[in-house]
Design a protein around this motif. Structure first.
Motif, PDB file in Angstrom:
ATOM      1  N   ALA A 119     131.681 144.214  15.648  1.00  0.00           N
ATOM      2  CA  ALA A 119     131.934 145.059  15.136  1.00  0.00           C
ATOM      3  C   ALA A 119     133.260 144.895  15.054  1.00  0.00           C
ATOM      4  O   ALA A 119     134.073 145.288  13.395  1.00  0.00           O
ATOM      5  N   LEU A 120     134.164 144.134  14.936  1.00  0.00           N
ATOM      6  CA  LEU A 120     135.140 143.245  14.480  1.00  0.00           C
ATOM      7  C   LEU A 120     135.016 142.338  13.005  1.00  0.00           C
ATOM      8  O   LEU A 120     136.275 142.395  12.957  1.00  0.00           O
ATOM      9  N   GLY A 121     134.052 142.051  13.473  1.00  0.00           N
ATOM     10  CA  GLY A 121     133.730 141.269  11.883  1.00  0.00           C
ATOM     11  C   GLY A 121     134.061 139.941  12.627  1.00  0.00           C
ATOM     12  O   GLY A 121     133.925 139.441  11.012  1.00  0.00           O
ATOM     13  N   VAL A 122     134.055 139.453  13.705  1.00  0.00           N
ATOM     14  CA  VAL A 122     134.359 138.227  13.535  1.00  0.00           C
ATOM     15  C   VAL A 122     133.438 137.504  13.338  1.00  0.00           C
ATOM     16  O   VAL A 122     132.020 137.626  13.973  1.00  0.00           O
ATOM     17  N   PRO A 123     133.221 135.748  12.652  1.00  0.00           N
ATOM     18  CA  PRO A 123     131.701 134.867  12.588  1.00  0.00           C
ATOM     19  C   PRO A 123     131.376 134.449  13.730  1.00  0.00           C
ATOM     20  O   PRO A 123     132.363 133.911  14.791  1.00  0.00           O
ATOM     21  N   ALA A 124     130.113 134.615  14.576  1.00  0.00           N
ATOM     22  CA  ALA A 124     129.599 133.983  15.772  1.00  0.00           C
ATOM     23  C   ALA A 124     129.328 132.453  15.311  1.00  0.00           C
ATOM     24  O   ALA A 124     129.860 131.511  16.590  1.00  0.00           O
ATOM     25  N   THR A 125     128.901 132.097  14.588  1.00  0.00           N
ATOM     26  CA  THR A 125     128.680 130.442  13.815  1.00  0.00           C
ATOM     27  C   THR A 125     130.216 129.978  14.419  1.00  0.00           C
ATOM     28  O   THR A 125     129.995 129.053  15.671  1.00  0.00           O
ATOM     29  N   SER A 126     131.820 130.034  14.307  1.00  0.00           N
ATOM     30  CA  SER A 126     132.754 129.554  13.809  1.00  0.00           C
ATOM     31  C   SER A 126     133.135 129.967  15.695  1.00  0.00           C
ATOM     32  O   SER A 126     133.220 128.826  16.181  1.00  0.00           O
ATOM     33  N   THR A 127     132.969 130.751  16.850  1.00  0.00           N
ATOM     34  CA  THR A 127     132.916 130.911  17.510  1.00  0.00           C
ATOM     35  C   THR A 127     132.037 130.164  18.690  1.00  0.00           C
ATOM     36  O   THR A 127     132.524 129.155  19.048  1.00  0.00           O
ATOM     37  N   ALA A 128     131.327 129.880  17.852  1.00  0.00           N
ATOM     38  CA  ALA A 128     130.427 128.884  19.046  1.00  0.00           C
ATOM     39  C   ALA A 128     130.940 128.054  18.461  1.00  0.00           C
ATOM     40  O   ALA A 128     131.068 126.582  19.762  1.00  0.00           O
ATOM     41  N   ARG A 129     130.648 127.500  17.702  1.00  0.00           N
ATOM     42  CA  ARG A 129     131.280 125.902  17.041  1.00  0.00           C
ATOM     43  C   ARG A 129     132.460 125.656  18.237  1.00  0.00           C
ATOM     44  O   ARG A 129     132.658 124.962  18.719  1.00  0.00           O
ATOM     45  N   ALA A 130     133.460 126.829  17.979  1.00  0.00           N
ATOM     46  CA  ALA A 130     134.965 126.434  18.956  1.00  0.00           C
ATOM     47  C   ALA A 130     134.698 126.023  20.237  1.00  0.00           C
ATOM     48  O   ALA A 130     135.391 125.230  21.070  1.00  0.00           O
ATOM     49  N   VAL A 131     133.510 126.684  21.062  1.00  0.00           N
ATOM     50  CA  VAL A 131     132.927 127.067  22.182  1.00  0.00           C
ATOM     51  C   VAL A 131     132.086 126.208  22.518  1.00  0.00           C
ATOM     52  O   VAL A 131     132.035 124.914  23.239  1.00  0.00           O
ATOM     53  N   GLN A 132     131.394 125.522  21.784  1.00  0.00           N
ATOM     54  CA  GLN A 132     130.853 123.680  21.725  1.00  0.00           C
ATOM     55  C   GLN A 132     132.144 122.938  22.251  1.00  0.00           C
ATOM     56  O   GLN A 132     132.043 121.756  22.434  1.00  0.00           O
ATOM     57  N   ILE A 133     133.283 122.686  21.126  1.00  0.00           N
ATOM     58  CA  ILE A 133     134.472 122.347  20.728  1.00  0.00           C
ATOM     59  C   ILE A 133     135.080 122.111  22.464  1.00  0.00           C
ATOM     60  O   ILE A 133     135.268 120.529  23.255  1.00  0.00           O
ATOM     61  N   MET A 134     135.327 123.493  23.368  1.00  0.00           N
ATOM     62  CA  MET A 134     135.753 123.024  24.489  1.00  0.00           C
ATOM     63  C   MET A 134     134.689 122.764  25.554  1.00  0.00           C
ATOM     64  O   MET A 134     135.387 122.029  26.057  1.00  0.00           O
ATOM     65  N   LYS A 135     133.344 122.699  25.507  1.00  0.00           N
ATOM     66  CA  LYS A 135     132.269 122.316  26.307  1.00  0.00           C
ATOM     67  C   LYS A 135     132.327 121.139  26.206  1.00  0.00           C
ATOM     68  O   LYS A 135     132.901 120.194  27.040  1.00  0.00           O
ATOM     69  N   ALA A 136     132.528 120.231  25.191  1.00  0.00           N
ATOM     70  CA  ALA A 136     133.086 118.513  24.979  1.00  0.00           C
ATOM     71  C   ALA A 136     134.052 118.371  25.950  1.00  0.00           C
ATOM     72  O   ALA A 136     133.911 117.305  26.722  1.00  0.00           O
ATOM     73  N   GLN A 137     134.833 119.485  25.204  1.00  0.00           N
ATOM     74  CA  GLN A 137     136.605 118.622  26.254  1.00  0.00           C
ATOM     75  C   GLN A 137     136.759 119.042  27.668  1.00  0.00           C
ATOM     76  O   GLN A 137     136.690 117.906  28.083  1.00  0.00           O
ATOM     77  N   ALA A 138     135.944 119.491  28.027  1.00  0.00           N
ATOM     78  CA  ALA A 138     135.545 120.386  29.194  1.00  0.00           C
ATOM     79  C   ALA A 138     135.047 118.814  30.546  1.00  0.00           C
ATOM     80  O   ALA A 138     135.719 118.291  31.123  1.00  0.00           O
ATOM     81  N   ALA A 139     133.454 119.051  29.753  1.00  0.00           N
ATOM     82  CA  ALA A 139     133.287 117.508  29.847  1.00  0.00           C
ATOM     83  C   ALA A 139     133.791 116.132  30.023  1.00  0.00           C
ATOM     84  O   ALA A 139     133.994 115.266  31.124  1.00  0.00           O
ATOM     85  N   ALA A 140     135.247 116.398  28.867  1.00  0.00           N
ATOM     86  CA  ALA A 140     135.740 114.656  29.699  1.00  0.00           C
ATOM     87  C   ALA A 140     137.008 114.762  29.676  1.00  0.00           C
ATOM     88  O   ALA A 140     136.749 114.264  31.384  1.00  0.00           O
ATOM     89  N   HIS A 141     137.566 116.125  30.195  1.00  0.00           N
ATOM     90  CA  HIS A 141     138.437 115.887  31.098  1.00  0.00           C
ATOM     91  C   HIS A 141     137.841 116.474  33.154  1.00  0.00           C
ATOM     92  O   HIS A 141     139.090 115.672  34.002  1.00  0.00           O
ATOM     93  N   ILE A 142     136.446 116.655  33.297  1.00  0.00           N
ATOM     94  CA  ILE A 142     135.917 116.140  34.177  1.00  0.00           C
ATOM     95  C   ILE A 142     135.712 114.994  34.994  1.00  0.00           C
ATOM     96  O   ILE A 142     136.069 114.419  35.961  1.00  0.00           O
ATOM     97  N   LYS A 143     135.146 114.652  33.620  1.00  0.00           N
ATOM     98  CA  LYS A 143     134.895 112.718  33.913  1.00  0.00           C
ATOM     99  C   LYS A 143     135.877 112.552  33.868  1.00  0.00           C
ATOM    100  O   LYS A 143     135.870 111.197  34.377  1.00  0.00           O
ATOM    101  N   ASP A 144     137.123 112.715  33.377  1.00  0.00           N
ATOM    102  CA  ASP A 144     138.575 111.968  33.438  1.00  0.00           C
ATOM    103  C   ASP A 144     137.863 110.503  32.268  1.00  0.00           C
ATOM    104  O   ASP A 144     138.580 109.113  32.709  1.00  0.00           O
ATOM    105  N   GLN A 145     136.821 110.930  31.254  1.00  0.00           N
ATOM    106  CA  GLN A 145     136.823 109.879  30.864  1.00  0.00           C
ATOM    107  C   GLN A 145     137.137 110.078  28.748  1.00  0.00           C
ATOM    108  O   GLN A 145     136.293 110.752  28.536  1.00  0.00           O
TER     109      GLN A 145
END
Lengths: 186, 164
Positions: A119-145
């Protein structure tokens, strides 16, 4: 909102049986690995603002159109809204990881998110990409690697290695919550 | 369902912040106590039939008039239902031991309890007697460890209070 324990209770109540045996064994595992979970939550919470801004910056790097006139991150106001939303999503993923159950993420964050964004015109693909990056970051931080080649001088570790498997089960669990977000957006 | 984790998450969400160190500390506190609770839950789950039967027998012994014609324990159907009720409370106590709070008892046992018993014309004193018997029956370390027994008894006290 449910946690790992109340999730077991709700499913046992559906068949009016007591919780014992296998169900209790998995909950005992949850308790035995409780400190790992708290460390994982702390690793994300302590690096949250860095993770969010890097994820949004990465998303924009890959798609410069977002910050040009007419782009969805163009005036500062919309860029700020984008950063805020990234933080909100990461926050609910952290809550889910702490509780060991996705209900808080589903009920309070993902329910109706896709409809709101379209409804707000936010592009879903870009949002999903940002979430994907956070996913990789979270994995790195939890692994502490964290990646030394990418981080360079800004490399930051949470501590020394405590567990042999670098909390592989928690990495998988956190990743599954991010995947839920991505699935809810697409 | 109310538990330490959900309370912490609700408070953090209301303030719009990430889980803080003190939030994690209170979750850690509840996890430390959880081993004893789960021990009690495990023992109760394994023996729930015997526990409920003993408690039921004790309350019928004390209130033997319930066996008279027209009373709540007079027919086989009624007897089975009385025993089922006791077992129902024991199951909810098992759930509360797992969750680490009184959420399951509050939501599925105590809410509306008074109204139901009044509508069905059931006396609450026999329930109190049955649960009090269970309350005083457990013995540490014969049945379970001292800390586990404390957690179990505390929940029985909670139900007894709600009925009296």
């Amino acid at each position: 909102m449910l946690d790992a324990f109340s999730r077991a209770v709700v499913s046992a109540d559906a068949s009016t049986k007591c919780i014992g045996g296998d169900d209790l064994a998995s909950l005992k595992g949850f308790i035995a690995e409780g400190n790992r979970r708290l460390d994982a939550v702390n690793a994300i919470a302590s690096n949250a603002s860095c993770m969010v801004s890097d994820a949004i910056a990465g998303m924009i790097c890959e798609n410069q159109g977002l910050i040009q006139a007419g782009g969805n991150c163009y005036p500062n106001r919309r860029m700020a809204a984008c950063l805020r939303d990234g933080e909100i999503i990461l926050r609910y993923v952290t809550y889910a990881l702490l509780a060991g159950d996705a209900s808080v993420l589903e009920d309070r964050c993902l329910n109706g998110l896709k409809e709101t964004y379209s409804a707000l015109g936010v592009p879903a693909t870009s949002t999903a990409r940002a979430v994907q990056i956070m996913k990789a970051q979270a994995a790195a931080h939890i692994k502490d690697q964290p990646s030394e080649s990418f981080a360079g001088a800004r490399l930051r570790k949470m501590g020394s290695i405590v567990t042999e498997d670098r909390c592989a089960s928690l990495v998988a669990e956190a990743s599954s919550y991010f995947d839920r977000v991505i699935a809810a957006l697409s | 369902m109310k538990s330490v984790v959900t309370t912490v998450v609700t408070a953090a969400d209301a303030a719009g912040r990430f889980p803080s160190t003190s939030d994690l500390e209170s979750v850690q506190g509840s996890l430390q106590r959880a081993a004893a609770r789960l021990e009690a839950a495990e023992k109760l789950a394994g023996n729930i039939d015997a526990v409920a039967q003993e408690a039921y027998d004790a309350c019928i012994r004390k209130y033997s008039y319930l066996n008279n014609a027209g009373e709540a324990n007079s027919t086989d159907t009624f007897k089975a239902k009385c025993l089922r009720d006791i077992k129902h409370y024991m199951r909810l106590i098992n759930y509360c031991l797992v969750v680490g709070g009184t959420g399951p008892l509050d939501e599925w046992g105590i809410a509306g309890q008074r109204e139901v018993y009044r509508a069905l014309n059931l006396p609450t004193a026999p329930y109190v007697e049955a649960l009090s018997f269970a309350r005083n029956r457990g013995c540490a370390p014969r049945d379970l460890s001292a800390q586990a027994l404390t957690e179990y008894n505390a929940l029985l006290d909670y139900v007894i209070n709600s009925l009296s």
